[in-house]
Design a protein around this motif. Structure first.
Motif, PDB file in Angstrom:
ATOM      1  N   VAL A   2       6.465  -4.618  30.605  1.00  0.00           N
ATOM      2  CA  VAL A   2       5.404  -3.624  30.690  1.00  0.00           C
ATOM      3  C   VAL A   2       5.951  -2.335  31.298  1.00  0.00           C
ATOM      4  CG1 VAL A   2       3.189  -3.074  31.747  1.00  0.00           C
ATOM      5  CG2 VAL A   2       3.599  -5.358  30.858  1.00  0.00           C
ATOM      6  N   ARG A   3       5.640  -1.219  30.667  1.00  0.00           N
ATOM      7  CA  ARG A   3       6.046   0.087  31.191  1.00  0.00           C
ATOM      8  C   ARG A   3       5.065   0.488  32.295  1.00  0.00           C
ATOM      9  NH1 ARG A   3       5.472   4.132  27.555  1.00  0.00           N
ATOM     10  NH2 ARG A   3       7.265   5.343  28.262  1.00  0.00           N
ATOM     11  N   PRO A 210      -0.021   0.089  20.808  1.00  0.00           N
ATOM     12  CA  PRO A 210       0.080  -0.083  22.264  1.00  0.00           C
ATOM     13  C   PRO A 210      -1.281  -0.141  22.956  1.00  0.00           C
ATOM     14  CG  PRO A 210       1.526   1.675  21.486  1.00  0.00           C
ATOM     15  CD  PRO A 210       0.643   1.315  20.342  1.00  0.00           C
ATOM     16  N   GLY A 289      -1.913  -8.898  27.757  1.00  0.00           N
ATOM     17  CA  GLY A 289      -1.203  -8.321  26.626  1.00  0.00           C
ATOM     18  C   GLY A 289      -1.033  -6.820  26.655  1.00  0.00           C
ATOM     19  N   ASP A 291       0.729  -3.285  27.184  1.00  0.00           N
ATOM     20  CA  ASP A 291       2.105  -2.817  27.057  1.00  0.00           C
ATOM     21  C   ASP A 291       2.478  -1.837  28.170  1.00  0.00           C
ATOM     22  OD1 ASP A 291       2.643  -3.880  24.191  1.00  0.00           O
ATOM     23  OD2 ASP A 291       0.775  -2.738  24.010  1.00  0.00           O
ATOM     24  N   GLU A 292       1.481  -1.118  28.683  1.00  0.00           N
ATOM     25  CA  GLU A 292       1.716  -0.089  29.683  1.00  0.00           C
ATOM     26  C   GLU A 292       0.619  -0.167  30.739  1.00  0.00           C
ATOM     27  OE1 GLU A 292       2.373   3.811  27.984  1.00  0.00           O
ATOM     28  OE2 GLU A 292       2.833   2.939  26.034  1.00  0.00           O
TER      29      GLU A 292
END
Length: 321
Positions: A2-3, A210, A289, A291-292
């Protein structure tokens, strides 16, 4: 992996400090940055509300590679969609292609200043969908004329159009907004770690795109000081967005949160300097789930110490998840 992002909170910091902070966030190693777009702070104790778009222009030139994003802009009341499209295109050019346009249906807190009233949530969603269509049409180039239920556009055109145009994100909180985001958005935005929101987005066309979340935290070597500061500035958080979107000003938020205790806030917001506590707050987003994930450090004056700690301790620990 994760970002991890940094949040420029316009409600708790003036414009000069916001730009200095985002430069520090890039130096500390954050993966991206987002900015809130408010006309009012939620509470008077926060004390600020500079124009987010002016700050973004300065941040775009002051940083080198850090991606930037609105989290989020309402393109239906304070701003007409054609103005949002022009602002976003300009920031995309100033940043060299590092900008993403996050959109939402707004809060009464910020939009009531136009004196146009505050319609029901279903109407606000209709307005958002129509606004996104207009923005996407302008990003496609050429002249745009639109005669819709909520907006009129007469031969608008973006003369400085970046290639590619900014990706569009839409904030979601339930089935209707998930369907809207799935139809129009390049990414989805949510503040709750609920897998159902991402599933709803995917089912309506968002599969593989995303998902960007956000959580507040309050770092301080003195945990009691962190809890006190979180309570002073973020005690409104427990009301939930269905309530918070309807409140008209800081006095209303203060009244709605007057019985919220510091310990109530500490159960929602990780406070102190125990890395494990912050990992525990991030983990549900990872499992859902996302991403960021953009972190909000509560407290304007605490940003320099927070950035130093994040660089040395927090970010390396988060990247182990």
């Amino acid at each position: 992996m994760v970002r991890i992002g940094y949040t420029m909170m316009t409600e708790q910091r003036g414009p000069t400090d916001l730009v200095a902070d985002v430069v520090g966030a890039e130096r500390a190693g954050f993966d991206f940055s987002v900015i809130s777009d408010h006309y009012f702070p939620w509470l008077a104790e926060q004390g600020h509300a500079p124009n987010a778009w002016v700050v973004l222009g300065a941040a775009a030139r002051a940083t080198d590679a850090l991606p930037l994003m609105t989290y989020v802009t309402c393109p239906t009341f304070r701003y007409h969609p054609v103005v949002v499209a022009q602002q976003a295109a300009t920031v995309q050019l100033l940043s060299g292609g590092r900008f993403r346009l996050g959109l939402g249906s707004g809060e009464n807190l910020n939009e009531h200043v136009m004196g146009r009233g505050w319609p029901a949530a279903a109407v606000r969603q209709e307005m958002l969908a129509e606004a996104v269509e207009i923005i996407r049409a302008l990003f496609a180039g050429g002249y745009v004329t639109h005669h819709g239920q909520h907006f009129q556009v007469d031969r608008a055109k973006l003369w400085d159009l970046p290639e590619p145009p900014p990706p569009i994100g839409v904030a979601v909180s339930g089935p209707a907004s998930c369907a809207l985001a799935g139809r129009f958005a390049n990414l989805v935005i949510a503040v709750q770690p609920e897998r159902s929101l991402l599933t709803g987005f995917a089912e309506h066309g968002g599969a593989g795109k995303p998902a960007v979340g956000q959580i507040p935290i309050c770092f301080d070597r003195d945990r009691d000081a962190a809890v006190t500061r979180a309570h002073q500035q973020f005690r409104w958080l427990g009301g939930g967005w269905k309530v918070n979107a309807e409140l008209p000003g800081p006095a209303a938020f203060a009244a709605a949160s007057r019985f919220v205790r510091p310990e109530d806030v500490a159960r929602i917001v990780p406070c102190g300097d125990r890395t494990e506590d912050f990992l525990g707050a991030v983990r549900p987003f990872v499992q859902a789930g996302f991403d960021e994930l953009a972190l909000i450090q509560i407290g304007g004056g605490s940003q320099p110490a927070y950035l130093d700690w994040a660089e040395r301790e927090l970010l390396p620990a988060l990247r182990e998840l």
